[in-house]
Structure formats: C-alpha cells, structure tokens
Design an enzyme around this catalytic site. Sequence first.
Site, mmCIF file in Angstrom:
data_model
loop_
_atom_site.group_PDB
_atom_site.id
_atom_site.type_symbol
_atom_site.label_atom_id
_atom_site.label_comp_id
_atom_site.label_asym_id
_atom_site.label_seq_id
_atom_site.Cartn_x
_atom_site.Cartn_y
_atom_site.Cartn_z
ATOM 1 N N CYS A 142 -1.002 -15.325 4.061
ATOM 2 C CA CYS A 142 -1.250 -14.473 2.779
ATOM 3 C C CYS A 142 -0.413 -14.941 1.554
ATOM 4 O O CYS A 142 -0.414 -14.581 0.431
ATOM 5 C CB CYS A 142 -0.336 -13.154 3.268
ATOM 6 S SG CYS A 142 -1.140 -12.331 4.587
ATOM 7 N N HIS B 5 2.749 -9.438 -2.737
ATOM 8 C CA HIS B 5 1.637 -9.367 -1.739
ATOM 9 C C HIS B 5 1.407 -7.911 -1.295
ATOM 10 O O HIS B 5 2.704 -7.505 -1.033
ATOM 11 C CB HIS B 5 1.973 -10.463 -0.580
ATOM 12 C CG HIS B 5 1.147 -9.997 0.588
ATOM 13 N ND1 HIS B 5 -0.356 -9.963 0.599
ATOM 14 C CD2 HIS B 5 1.362 -10.280 1.827
ATOM 15 C CE1 HIS B 5 -0.743 -9.912 1.592
ATOM 16 N NE2 HIS B 5 0.351 -9.995 2.426
ATOM 17 N N ASN C 113 -4.218 -4.719 3.197
ATOM 18 C CA ASN C 113 -3.544 -5.891 3.028
ATOM 19 C C ASN C 113 -5.051 -6.876 3.131
ATOM 20 O O ASN C 113 -5.546 -7.063 4.167
ATOM 21 C CB ASN C 113 -2.738 -6.254 4.307
ATOM 22 C CG ASN C 113 -2.156 -7.903 4.034
ATOM 23 O OD1 ASN C 113 -2.648 -8.578 3.558
ATOM 24 N ND2 ASN C 113 -1.198 -8.079 4.987
#
Length: 312
Positions: free
Chosen positions: A117, A240, A270
């Site tokens: 990520c 994020h 996500n």
Amino acid sequence: MNQNQPKIKIISSGKYTPEMVISNEDLEKLVDTSNEWIVSRTGILRRRKAVNENTSDMAYQAAMHAINRVHYDKSKIDLIIMATITGDQMTPSTANFVQAKLGLDHEVMSFDINAACTGFVYGLEIASALLQTNRFRAALVIGGEILTKIVDYTDRNTCVLFGDGAGAMIIEPSDDQNDTAYFFNAAKGDMNDSLTVKKFIEMDGKKVYQFAVSAMEQAIHKILNESQLTIDDIDMVIPHQANERIIQSVAKSTGIPISKFMMNLSEYGNTSAASIPLTISEYYDQNETKGKKILLVGFGGGFTWGSAILKL
Ligand code: COA
C-alpha cells in the site's frame, strides 16, 4: 535539511474506478457481517470491483485522465513506474502494458514496483530521484490494483476492507528551489508475517492497526521535520485510505485537525497502492490546487511505510 532533496514539477493527476459497486449489504449475503459492523469499525460503505478491466486497463485510464486534464503531450513521457501487487501477469510488467496502451513507442524506461500500500509513495520517490539525472523529460507514476482477485470472499476479517481502482501522476524535473519535494520511505522486513498475500490477503488486523497508527504518526513527524515545515504550511494531508479509525487515531495523536485529512475510503475501501493517487486526483477535482502543499502518508504490507511533501 538534506540539500539533495529532489525538485519536481507536478503536472497532473488522474484516476479510474471500475463501475461495479460491492455494497456492505452485498457482503452481508456472503459472510457473517453487517453494515453496522463494517461502518463502525472501518468507515467503509462500498467498494468497486473490476469485471472487464485488467490492472493495466485501469492504470491506462488513470494515466489518460491525468494527460487529458492538462492536454499533456504524452510523447514527453519517458519513464513509467507502476506500483502494484496485482499486476496483469508476472512478466512483462504492468508498466510495459501501460506503455503499449499509451502508444509510447519511443525509448521509455518502464517497470513495476511492489511496496504494497506504500507503493505509490515509493514510486514517486524513485521517479523524482531518476528525474534529477536529467535523463528523463517526464515520469508517469501509477498505483493500480485489482484486490478483489486476491480477496477471500469467505473471510469476513478481510473481504470487507478492499476494492479496486487506479490513480496516476505526471511529474517533470525542475530547477526551482520552490519545487523541492520531500520523501521518507522505509520498511520493516522483520514484521513481514502480519499482512501477506500467498493466494489471498491474510492479516492480523490488530497488529496491522497498531503498526499503522504509530508508523503514520512517525512518518508525518519525520517529513515535517525534514522539510522544516509545520502542519500549518500544509493544505491537505492525503493518507492511505485503509480505515477511518486509523486516520482518526493519527489525527488525534499528531494533533492535526481531522478536517485536514482527505478521505474517500467510504466509497472505495482500501485500494492499496491506488489509494493515495486516486485521492490526489479527487483533490484536483474539488480544488484549485496550483501552489498547494500536500502531505502524503502511507503504510502497508512488508511492513512498509512512507511520507512525502509535494507542492502542486
Ligand atoms: N463483520 C463482523 N465481525 C467481524 C468482521 C466483520 N466483517 N471482521 C472481523 N469480525 C470479528 C472478528 O471475528 C472478531 O471476533 P471475535 O472477537 O469473536 O474473535 C472481532 O470482530 C474483532 O473485533 P474487534 O477487535 O473489535 O475489531 P477491530 O476493532 O480490531 O477491527 C479491523 C477489525 C480489521 C477493522 C481492524 O483491526 C483494522 O482495520 N485493522 C487494520 C487492517 C488494515 O488496514 N489492513 C490493510 C493494511 S494496508
């Protein structure tokens, strides 16, 4: 302050999200969960699923959005870095597929990176450093993922969290001191078992949560310190997009008002390496961004984590 920080001109930003929506109610039919549980623990309402697109198709669309936003001459792009853990195939790289889709048949250096990520922040730092060599005219940095193909839809611990999408940025070298960009990226390879993908995403949610809060807090302090800026100099923090509660905890522990954190995770969940560039693109959509300063901060499997300060 490190005098060797790169100077880059941020040219544009773009995104792509697939049409198909998976709502919390859809997931209630697959696993023992509820809309109430998902919203209260994560802030996620829905996420997207790629049905007809491959990762390179979404990355290409995000790149074209960035190109079209400013009517950019794409023949100037001679560096493509694609951050992904869900590339089309092992090789060629997804970046190579994007290069072909963009019709860039001149000399282009193009490759994929995997920092989970945090991949987009890693990719931006690599691109910025390469641009300082003056060997390249412009870099296209993309984060794109089809996480729904590595999600186990019988595992309620993970299947509610992830979705698909892509985001892209075009940057050029600069010799203006005001265009200095600041980066911090790191990894903790000894904590590699808390978030892994063999066939499917597996994680120890609590461990990831704890790491995320402390890593993001440290990365924010580190990059503000490095740049000798304060949070008042920053127009927007783009974190994020993993979990609203993680972001709220970071806001609390750093004393940064939550209104300074841009969030769209309720819509997309996500999306790993795509989440930060996708959110930057939405920042462009909503604001007059010229001259604004943004602080990026991310964490992910590896563990990896990182931050950046950019002037748009
Ligand atoms: N629906 C209902 N119950 C669920 C569930 C779901 N989708 N997922 C997990 N649970 C259950 C668990 O089985 C567990 O049950 P048990 O106590 O009977 O064993 C319980 O909920 C865990 O609850 P709690 O400890 O309160 O959850 P949490 O507050 O830690 O939230 C996460 C769980 C996964 C949302 C949270 O830990 C998290 O976000 N972690 C970080 C994950 C992440 O960001 N990963 C990607 C990093 S890039």
